[in-house]
Design an enzyme around this catalytic site. Sequence first.
Site, PDB file in Angstrom:
ATOM      1  N   HIS A 118      35.686  35.715  38.500  1.00 27.61           N
ATOM      2  CA  HIS A 118      35.865  34.413  38.999  1.00 27.61           C
ATOM      3  C   HIS A 118      36.593  34.375  40.228  1.00 27.61           C
ATOM      4  CE1 HIS A 118      39.540  35.229  36.554  1.00 27.61           C
ATOM      5  NE2 HIS A 118      40.087  34.139  36.893  1.00 27.61           N
TER       6      HIS A 118
ATOM      7  N   ALA B 199      57.176  32.218  30.962  1.00 24.00           N
ATOM      8  CA  ALA B 199      56.975  31.662  32.424  1.00 24.00           C
ATOM      9  C   ALA B 199      57.221  30.203  32.262  1.00 24.00           C
ATOM     10  CB  ALA B 199      55.462  31.825  32.737  1.00 24.00           C
TER      11      ALA B 199
ATOM     12  N   PHE C 131      48.344  36.124  28.421  1.00 26.66           N
ATOM     13  CA  PHE C 131      47.726  35.509  29.529  1.00 26.66           C
ATOM     14  C   PHE C 131      47.182  36.754  30.139  1.00 26.66           C
ATOM     15  CE2 PHE C 131      48.242  35.181  34.048  1.00 26.66           C
ATOM     16  CZ  PHE C 131      47.380  34.068  34.326  1.00 26.66           C
ATOM     17  N   ASP C 132      46.176  36.518  30.987  1.00 25.47           N
ATOM     18  CA  ASP C 132      45.243  37.337  31.671  1.00 25.47           C
ATOM     19  C   ASP C 132      46.021  38.830  32.102  1.00 25.47           C
ATOM     20  OD1 ASP C 132      44.571  34.718  31.532  1.00 25.47           O
ATOM     21  OD2 ASP C 132      43.159  34.825  33.263  1.00 25.47           O
TER      22      ASP C 132
ATOM     23  N   ASP D  90      56.997  35.588  26.657  1.00 24.75           N
ATOM     24  CA  ASP D  90      56.534  35.361  27.968  1.00 24.75           C
ATOM     25  C   ASP D  90      56.899  34.028  28.490  1.00 24.75           C
ATOM     26  OD1 ASP D  90      55.149  34.404  30.083  1.00 24.75           O
ATOM     27  OD2 ASP D  90      53.156  35.595  29.894  1.00 24.75           O
TER      28      ASP D  90
ATOM     29  N   LYS E 237      56.916  29.796  38.024  1.00 25.33           N
ATOM     30  CA  LYS E 237      56.655  28.419  37.133  1.00 25.33           C
ATOM     31  C   LYS E 237      57.964  27.623  36.972  1.00 25.33           C
ATOM     32  CE  LYS E 237      52.900  30.983  36.134  1.00 25.33           C
ATOM     33  NZ  LYS E 237      52.562  32.423  36.661  1.00 25.33           N
TER      34      LYS E 237
ATOM     35  N   TYR F  95      71.264  46.522  50.680  1.00 23.60           N
ATOM     36  CA  TYR F  95      70.177  47.225  49.581  1.00 23.60           C
ATOM     37  C   TYR F  95      70.777  47.351  48.184  1.00 23.60           C
ATOM     38  CZ  TYR F  95      66.614  50.673  48.245  1.00 23.60           C
ATOM     39  OH  TYR F  95      65.662  51.174  47.626  1.00 23.60           O
TER      40      TYR F  95
END
Length: 461
Positions: A453, A220, A127-128, A218, A261, A75
């Site tokens: 979507h 990614a 990004f969304d 960001d 990614k 842990y």
Amino acid sequence: MATYPFPEAEPFRIKVVEPLKMTTREERERIIREAHYNTFNIRSEDVYIDLLTDSGTAAMSQDQWAGLMLGDEAYAGCRNWFHLEETVRDITGFKYVLPTHQGRPAENILTALYLRPGFAALGNMFFDTTRAHVETKGALPRDLIIDEGLDTTVYHPFKGNIDIDKLEEYIKRETPEKIGFIMLTVTCNNNGGQPVSMENIRAVREVADKYGLPFFLDAARYAENAFFIKMREEGYADKSLKEIAREMFSYADGCTMSAKKDGLVNMGGFLALNDEAKFREAQQLLILLEGFPTYGGLAGRDLEALARGLREALDERYMAYRVGQVHYLGNQMLKAGVPVFQPIGGHCVLLDMKRFLPHIPQDQFPSEAFCAELYVDSGTRAIGLGFLAFGRVDRESGEVIYPPLEVVRMAVPRRVYTNNHMDVVARSVINIYERRETLRGMRLTYEPPMLRHFRAHLEPL
Ligand code: P70
């Protein structure tokens, strides 16, 4: 790279294979009908080539798989955490690292630390999920990408760049006290994985310093961004991807990372910061949202696979193959005259549906009509990123708001498909392009209230 005669050839061979089901055209017609013409609703097993996303879909290396066996599932204080922390510090130079199970919890924590209702967050293009986290803190996300970034017809080597003049104007107009932070998404996902130049990152640092604002990446697809800098920006041709990445991060105060990614793992992420007080606050949130700070929502073995994947993504031969494959796919379509967003980005090929299907108006979902046709034609799964995903009706005026881009995205998973697979996709897209007038628009039969979507139902008109 001059030492490799075929820089884009695979720097690996394949040890384990995953069989793919082949379906018939009749079966695919039934499947897409039963999926309500929304590719998100198709079972993965019914897909031949899955280009829905490059996120969490990579094939791990033997070194990563071997690392799984070294997972320490304690842990607190597991050894894999220390390996990951040391790796992230080495690559980014940031002092404090917080593991998360993917990118969005890191975004949730960062936005909670820096934003208040009425604040703005400024970026090239959020990004969304980041956008949603900014909004749920009561703040306003503002996309300030250069104009060329949204023009599908012009060439620009760094279409992910933020417009520095617009950025400064915005800060002056709204006053720096109202700005929570500046964030650059590298590469910029929402216009097809377009890179941000080192010059632009440096210029953002100068603006941030001038107005006393924090600046984050960001990250990614930071390694793919570093590769484009090496290929396209003066002065970087002889630098290693690691050196370039380190310089990119050196201008920022921290980063969020969806390691699904460029971390080359199926699940994982982190938040990295330099500010000690903010790090302490972030740790409290991490414990609340993800788990103890030495595992943060991941198993020990996952932390190990991530530490190993992060280094592999900075291997130049891997990256030349990776970006080369995406371009191999896109270039075949370009040669056949298909309207491909140019230049092709790092992780996906975008098809401009306004030019591909000009006879289908945006509110008749041309992107989804194309994706359904592509699936039936070759079992390839792509997604529409246009009116269905980002269009909306303004609550006050009742006016229909159309997003700037109407595109289909074909995102290529890392180290998963061969160029034969890419040939199938390219041929299928070209086939459809040649009979594009026969495609019809769609209409919605079910519309979810949010992120429509993902779960929408459609039918052909
Ligand atoms: C994609 C996925 C995720 C992402 C990203 C950038 C630049 C943060 C995140 C969030 C998401 C997706 C979209 C449509 C369909 C399936 C998946 N991008 N920043 O494919 O990270 O997902 O780990 O929370 O691109 O582009 P996470």
